[in-house]
Design an enzyme around this catalytic site. Structure first.
Site, PDB file in Angstrom:
ATOM      1  N   LYS A  83      -8.905   0.164   1.750  1.00 13.45           N
ATOM      2  CA  LYS A  83      -8.556  -1.183   1.280  1.00 13.45           C
ATOM      3  C   LYS A  83      -7.954  -1.961   2.445  1.00 13.45           C
ATOM      4  O   LYS A  83      -7.045  -1.473   3.123  1.00 13.45           O
ATOM      5  CB  LYS A  83      -7.516  -1.082   0.165  1.00 13.45           C
TER       6      LYS A  83
HETATM    7  O1  G3P Z   1      -5.069  -3.416  -7.281  1.00 18.02           O
HETATM    8  C1  G3P Z   1      -4.397  -4.651  -7.289  1.00 18.02           C
HETATM    9  C2  G3P Z   1      -3.485  -4.694  -8.466  1.00 18.02           C
HETATM   10  O2  G3P Z   1      -2.703  -3.521  -8.498  1.00 18.02           O
HETATM   11  C3  G3P Z   1      -2.564  -5.895  -8.465  1.00 18.02           C
HETATM   12  O3  G3P Z   1      -2.124  -6.036  -9.770  1.00 18.02           O
HETATM   13  O4  G3P Z   1      -0.462  -6.596 -11.532  1.00 18.02           O
HETATM   14  O5  G3P Z   1       0.263  -6.372  -9.109  1.00 18.02           O
HETATM   15  O6  G3P Z   1      -1.146  -8.322  -9.850  1.00 18.02           O
HETATM   16  P1  G3P Z   1      -0.788  -6.859 -10.074  1.00 18.02           P
END
Ligand code: G3P
Length: 229
Positions: A83
């Site tokens: 990533k």
């Molecule tokens: O993989 C990206 C994801 O974990 C981000 O999610 O909830 O932190 O916006 P969030």
């Protein structure tokens, strides 16, 4: 649509992998920090449990160090996807890694312009963060639909749209409706996809009526087998 789970929690991953519906895993530095464990150990264990792509994010911001980190992460298992952030250095790193046939997931995407650049860099996956756009009053699904529409115009764009930052089942279904390839879903949301009160109510009614018959499928099978002998 492929389902990835968005966590570094091995217990959750093992539990959901047992459903047979898990096509991959995504992690990020925040999820690794939340696990409280050594990153290389966690990624190795995840890759043992889930054969599909397992995203492991570099933490450097310069190309040389990102490539060095990617080399370390790629050596952990053959199903590691590297990533990288959607920055100029992230996309330079993406292009180099793709030239080496290493899976790359370009993350922190918030615009169609960024998604076009990632596809041109040969990204295996693009991760638009639908929830974080909703969080600031925009409609994250509009971005998903826009990216899918643009990618569909070009045969040489092989990047899969991996919807991230999912907040609930609606994000999954709406992403499927517009043709996103992958949804990376928090464990609790993945479990919510199964749930509907009418399913539970209907099953309870079926089993209550069945119980009133006093019958058993397996007992009947044994009786038939005994009668045939
Ligand atoms: O993989 C990206 C994801 O974990 C981000 O999610 O909830 O932190 O916006 P969030």
């Amino acid at each position: 649509m492929k389902f990835f789970v968005d966590t570094a929690d091995l217990a959750e991953i093992r539990d959901l992998a047992a459903t047979g519906l898990l096509d991959g895993v995504t992690t990020n530095p925040s999820l690794i920090a939340k696990s409280g464990r050594n990153m290389l150990d966690v990624i190795a264990e995840i890759c043992d449990v889930v054969p599909g792509p397992v995203s492991a994010e570099v933490t450097a911001t310069d190309v040389e160090t990102m490539l060095a980190e990617a080399e370390v992460l790629s050596s952990v298992a053959s199903n590691v996807a590297i990533k990288v952030p959607l920055t100029p250095n992230g996309l330079k790193t993406c292009k180099t890694l793709r030239d080496r046939d290493i899976l790359v997931n370009v993350t922190l995407c918030f615009s169609a312009a960024q998604a076009v650049l990632a596809a041109k860099a040969g990204a295996s996956f693009i991760s638009p963060f639908v929830g974080r756009l909703d969080d600031i009053g925009l409609r994250g699904l509009d971005l998903i639909e826009e990216i899918v529409d643009i990618y569909n115009q070009y045969d040489n764009f092989e990047t899969e749209v991996l919807v991230a930052s999912i907040r609930g089942p609606a994000h999954v279904i709406d992403s499927a409706r517009v043709g996103a390839h992958v949804a990376t879903v928090p464990p609790n949301v993945l479990r919510q996809l199964y749930q509907h009160p009418l399913t539970e109510k209907g099953l309870d009614a079926f089993l209550k009526d069945w119980e009133s018959t006093g019958q058993s499928i397996l007992e009947q099978a044994n009786q038939r087998k005994d009668a045939a002998e």
